[in-house]
Design a protein around this motif. Sequence first.
Motif, PDB file in Angstrom:
ATOM      1  N   PRO A 195      36.664 -19.454  31.769  1.00 50.10           N
ATOM      2  CA  PRO A 195      36.443 -21.179  31.895  1.00 50.10           C
ATOM      3  C   PRO A 195      37.678 -21.530  32.605  1.00 50.10           C
ATOM      4  O   PRO A 195      38.748 -21.306  32.286  1.00 50.10           O
ATOM      5  CB  PRO A 195      36.286 -21.347  30.670  1.00 50.10           C
ATOM      6  N   LEU A 196      37.242 -22.611  33.451  1.00 49.48           N
ATOM      7  CA  LEU A 196      38.633 -23.704  33.853  1.00 49.48           C
ATOM      8  C   LEU A 196      37.940 -24.949  33.849  1.00 49.48           C
ATOM      9  O   LEU A 196      36.807 -25.323  34.138  1.00 49.48           O
ATOM     10  CB  LEU A 196      39.022 -23.067  35.425  1.00 49.48           C
ATOM     11  N   ALA A 197      39.007 -25.926  33.812  1.00 51.12           N
ATOM     12  CA  ALA A 197      38.599 -27.360  33.668  1.00 51.12           C
ATOM     13  C   ALA A 197      38.133 -27.998  34.976  1.00 51.12           C
ATOM     14  O   ALA A 197      38.812 -27.674  36.104  1.00 51.12           O
ATOM     15  CB  ALA A 197      39.866 -28.306  33.186  1.00 51.12           C
ATOM     16  N   THR A 198      37.005 -28.741  35.120  1.00 48.44           N
ATOM     17  CA  THR A 198      36.689 -29.398  36.175  1.00 48.44           C
ATOM     18  C   THR A 198      36.556 -30.923  35.940  1.00 48.44           C
ATOM     19  O   THR A 198      35.991 -30.985  34.793  1.00 48.44           O
ATOM     20  CB  THR A 198      35.163 -28.778  36.645  1.00 48.44           C
ATOM     21  N   ASP A 199      37.064 -31.821  36.677  1.00 53.97           N
ATOM     22  CA  ASP A 199      37.031 -33.289  36.358  1.00 53.97           C
ATOM     23  C   ASP A 199      35.730 -33.828  36.391  1.00 53.97           C
ATOM     24  O   ASP A 199      34.714 -33.571  37.171  1.00 53.97           O
ATOM     25  CB  ASP A 199      37.865 -33.940  37.382  1.00 53.97           C
ATOM     26  N   ARG A 200      35.359 -34.819  35.380  1.00 48.13           N
ATOM     27  CA  ARG A 200      34.075 -35.468  35.160  1.00 48.13           C
ATOM     28  C   ARG A 200      34.099 -36.621  36.158  1.00 48.13           C
ATOM     29  O   ARG A 200      32.985 -37.219  36.365  1.00 48.13           O
ATOM     30  CB  ARG A 200      33.708 -35.738  33.890  1.00 48.13           C
ATOM     31  N   ARG A 201      35.333 -37.071  36.636  1.00 54.53           N
ATOM     32  CA  ARG A 201      35.310 -38.187  37.594  1.00 54.53           C
ATOM     33  C   ARG A 201      35.015 -39.233  37.198  1.00 54.53           C
ATOM     34  O   ARG A 201      34.339 -40.382  37.527  1.00 54.53           O
ATOM     35  CB  ARG A 201      34.573 -37.942  38.888  1.00 54.53           C
ATOM     36  N   GLY A 202      35.266 -39.523  35.653  1.00 60.18           N
ATOM     37  CA  GLY A 202      35.103 -40.688  34.828  1.00 60.18           C
ATOM     38  C   GLY A 202      33.693 -41.059  34.286  1.00 60.18           C
ATOM     39  O   GLY A 202      33.598 -41.996  33.550  1.00 60.18           O
ATOM     40  N   GLU A 203      32.945 -40.223  34.700  1.00 58.80           N
ATOM     41  CA  GLU A 203      31.622 -40.112  34.008  1.00 58.80           C
ATOM     42  C   GLU A 203      31.383 -39.147  32.664  1.00 58.80           C
ATOM     43  O   GLU A 203      31.235 -38.124  32.595  1.00 58.80           O
ATOM     44  CB  GLU A 203      30.479 -39.858  34.895  1.00 58.80           C
ATOM     45  N   ILE A 204      31.848 -39.818  31.533  1.00 59.59           N
ATOM     46  CA  ILE A 204      32.065 -39.083  30.229  1.00 59.59           C
ATOM     47  C   ILE A 204      31.052 -39.533  29.342  1.00 59.59           C
ATOM     48  O   ILE A 204      31.181 -40.659  28.654  1.00 59.59           O
ATOM     49  CB  ILE A 204      33.633 -39.358  30.010  1.00 59.59           C
ATOM     50  N   TYR A 232      37.632 -31.269  42.349  1.00 62.15           N
ATOM     51  CA  TYR A 232      37.413 -31.640  40.896  1.00 62.15           C
ATOM     52  C   TYR A 232      38.211 -30.725  39.915  1.00 62.15           C
ATOM     53  O   TYR A 232      38.868 -31.082  38.919  1.00 62.15           O
ATOM     54  CB  TYR A 232      35.853 -31.880  40.534  1.00 62.15           C
ATOM     55  N   ILE A 233      38.266 -29.427  40.242  1.00 58.65           N
ATOM     56  CA  ILE A 233      39.063 -28.449  39.483  1.00 58.65           C
ATOM     57  C   ILE A 233      40.512 -28.823  39.569  1.00 58.65           C
ATOM     58  O   ILE A 233      41.343 -28.976  38.614  1.00 58.65           O
ATOM     59  CB  ILE A 233      38.714 -27.016  40.053  1.00 58.65           C
ATOM     60  N   ASP A 234      40.971 -29.337  41.011  1.00 61.84           N
ATOM     61  CA  ASP A 234      42.509 -29.497  41.020  1.00 61.84           C
ATOM     62  C   ASP A 234      42.589 -30.852  40.312  1.00 61.84           C
ATOM     63  O   ASP A 234      43.580 -30.927  39.674  1.00 61.84           O
ATOM     64  CB  ASP A 234      42.525 -29.698  42.636  1.00 61.84           C
ATOM     65  N   SER A 235      41.846 -31.935  40.523  1.00 59.28           N
ATOM     66  CA  SER A 235      42.163 -33.186  39.790  1.00 59.28           C
ATOM     67  C   SER A 235      42.033 -33.069  38.491  1.00 59.28           C
ATOM     68  O   SER A 235      42.649 -34.090  37.869  1.00 59.28           O
ATOM     69  CB  SER A 235      41.087 -34.427  40.341  1.00 59.28           C
ATOM     70  N   ALA A 236      41.390 -32.272  37.814  1.00 59.66           N
ATOM     71  CA  ALA A 236      41.429 -31.998  36.432  1.00 59.66           C
ATOM     72  C   ALA A 236      42.717 -31.837  35.794  1.00 59.66           C
ATOM     73  O   ALA A 236      42.992 -31.975  34.731  1.00 59.66           O
ATOM     74  CB  ALA A 236      40.310 -30.916  35.900  1.00 59.66           C
ATOM     75  N   ALA A 247      48.568 -18.688  38.098  1.00 57.06           N
ATOM     76  CA  ALA A 247      48.973 -18.133  39.543  1.00 57.06           C
ATOM     77  C   ALA A 247      47.573 -17.478  40.126  1.00 57.06           C
ATOM     78  O   ALA A 247      47.276 -17.577  41.388  1.00 57.06           O
ATOM     79  CB  ALA A 247      50.084 -17.534  39.918  1.00 57.06           C
ATOM     80  N   GLU A 248      47.217 -16.658  39.364  1.00 57.68           N
ATOM     81  CA  GLU A 248      45.955 -15.624  39.868  1.00 57.68           C
ATOM     82  C   GLU A 248      44.895 -16.314  39.903  1.00 57.68           C
ATOM     83  O   GLU A 248      44.124 -16.065  40.861  1.00 57.68           O
ATOM     84  CB  GLU A 248      45.902 -14.670  38.727  1.00 57.68           C
ATOM     85  N   THR A 249      44.628 -17.434  39.018  1.00 58.12           N
ATOM     86  CA  THR A 249      43.540 -18.258  39.329  1.00 58.12           C
ATOM     87  C   THR A 249      43.557 -19.063  40.679  1.00 58.12           C
ATOM     88  O   THR A 249      42.362 -19.146  41.306  1.00 58.12           O
ATOM     89  CB  THR A 249      43.217 -19.169  38.010  1.00 58.12           C
ATOM     90  N   VAL A 250      44.696 -19.743  40.981  1.00 59.64           N
ATOM     91  CA  VAL A 250      44.846 -20.404  42.245  1.00 59.64           C
ATOM     92  C   VAL A 250      44.563 -19.735  43.092  1.00 59.64           C
ATOM     93  O   VAL A 250      44.001 -19.894  44.281  1.00 59.64           O
ATOM     94  CB  VAL A 250      46.098 -21.067  42.128  1.00 59.64           C
ATOM     95  N   ALA A 251      45.047 -18.304  43.298  1.00 57.62           N
ATOM     96  CA  ALA A 251      44.737 -17.307  44.217  1.00 57.62           C
ATOM     97  C   ALA A 251      43.395 -16.796  44.433  1.00 57.62           C
ATOM     98  O   ALA A 251      42.789 -16.785  45.576  1.00 57.62           O
ATOM     99  CB  ALA A 251      45.556 -16.077  43.859  1.00 57.62           C
ATOM    100  N   ALA A 252      42.808 -16.987  43.149  1.00 55.01           N
ATOM    101  CA  ALA A 252      41.112 -16.661  43.371  1.00 55.01           C
ATOM    102  C   ALA A 252      40.486 -17.838  43.876  1.00 55.01           C
ATOM    103  O   ALA A 252      39.532 -17.336  44.726  1.00 55.01           O
ATOM    104  CB  ALA A 252      40.695 -16.248  41.871  1.00 55.01           C
ATOM    105  N   PHE A 256      38.093 -17.744  47.459  1.00 54.51           N
ATOM    106  CA  PHE A 256      36.934 -18.411  47.265  1.00 54.51           C
ATOM    107  C   PHE A 256      36.539 -19.355  48.435  1.00 54.51           C
ATOM    108  O   PHE A 256      35.711 -19.150  49.093  1.00 54.51           O
ATOM    109  CB  PHE A 256      36.786 -18.844  46.065  1.00 54.51           C
ATOM    110  N   ASP A 257      37.573 -20.162  48.712  1.00 53.30           N
ATOM    111  CA  ASP A 257      37.602 -21.302  49.721  1.00 53.30           C
ATOM    112  C   ASP A 257      37.592 -20.780  51.001  1.00 53.30           C
ATOM    113  O   ASP A 257      36.834 -21.377  51.771  1.00 53.30           O
ATOM    114  CB  ASP A 257      38.553 -22.376  49.496  1.00 53.30           C
TER     115      ASP A 257
END
Length: 350
Positions: A195-204, A232-236, A247-252, A256-257
């Motif tokens: 699991p990793l955090a993804t921003d809801r962009r204010g809709e909570i 939204y992963i980054d902004s979370a 660092a490993e997750t960022v590399a992954a 992916f991108d």
Amino acid sequence: MSLPPAQITGPSAWYGPDMAQRSAEWIRPFTAAEIAEIAAVAGPLAEQQVEIASLRQADFPLPTLGPILADLKQEILEGRGFALLRGLPVADWGLRMAATAFYGVGLHFGRACSQNGKGHVLGHVQDLGLSSKDPNVRIYQTSERQTFHTDSCDIVGLLCLKQAKRGGHSALVSSVTIYNEMMKRSDLARHLFAPLATDRRGEIAPGEKPYFEIPVFNWHAGLLSAIYQRQYIDSAQRFEDAPRLSAETVAALDLFDALADDPALNFEMVLEPGDIQLVHNHNLLHDRTGFEDWPEDAEKRHLLRLWLSPEDARPLPEVFRQRFGSIEPGRRGGIILEETKLVAPMTARG
């Protein structure tokens, strides 16, 4: 953690250049008789200004086209994962007629879900002059490139009403192919099953965190399902209590991108006015290139969007409940807040 085999085979594991060459398989023009059948149902509903959000599939019978759409839905859910229906006369119909027709056709693929905290079951994809740097703005409200992502539903549908002056093209890539390519190159893919955090962009919703924590890759019931929006992963990470990215997750995520952006994996299509694009969110990602719009308001790029939940959709793991509200097929997906009432506005700011 349950992991899939190193390579996943099947019709959803496709490569963009090959798929682009096979457009006759996934572009399906409407016949004149099918358009007439749609218009015969949508016309009276539009004329009476029936609340679109109140419609159900039974309210939009399509005796000839309906069985064709049912077969197409199975191809989307179990096959390559997308289709393009071409040729609705939206310029002749006008907005309410086109919206009613699109919604009615969409109901043959699933129940319509709310796309924001306002309860909009019919979305308007337009540049509202906003910037994604605002943490409460969603990228489809801008003219920026969206980057490859998934939406919070099983199937996303788009109806093109107006094209941009330049750009704004649709792009697709298989998340199954991305996984396969990641596995060929490194062991980084395993970091995207956590699991990793993804921003809801204010809709909570009440009781929820301002972010959800779902893995990018999920292996469940023998199926690989992805959920992804890198911005939204980054902004979370702005939330102090959000788990930090290793660092490993960022590399992954970077790999992916890079794979999603690789023209050896993805392909673009140009949506023409009257085109309906349908995309399976769980094994495809979609993108929209940045665009330059027309100066005249009446000519500006305008698409209508549906988030759809079929009753015969694939099973999803329990963790998806954080974002989908429910994991019951036909009753899941969308964004529901305490005050949400389902509506189908006729404008983007409705």
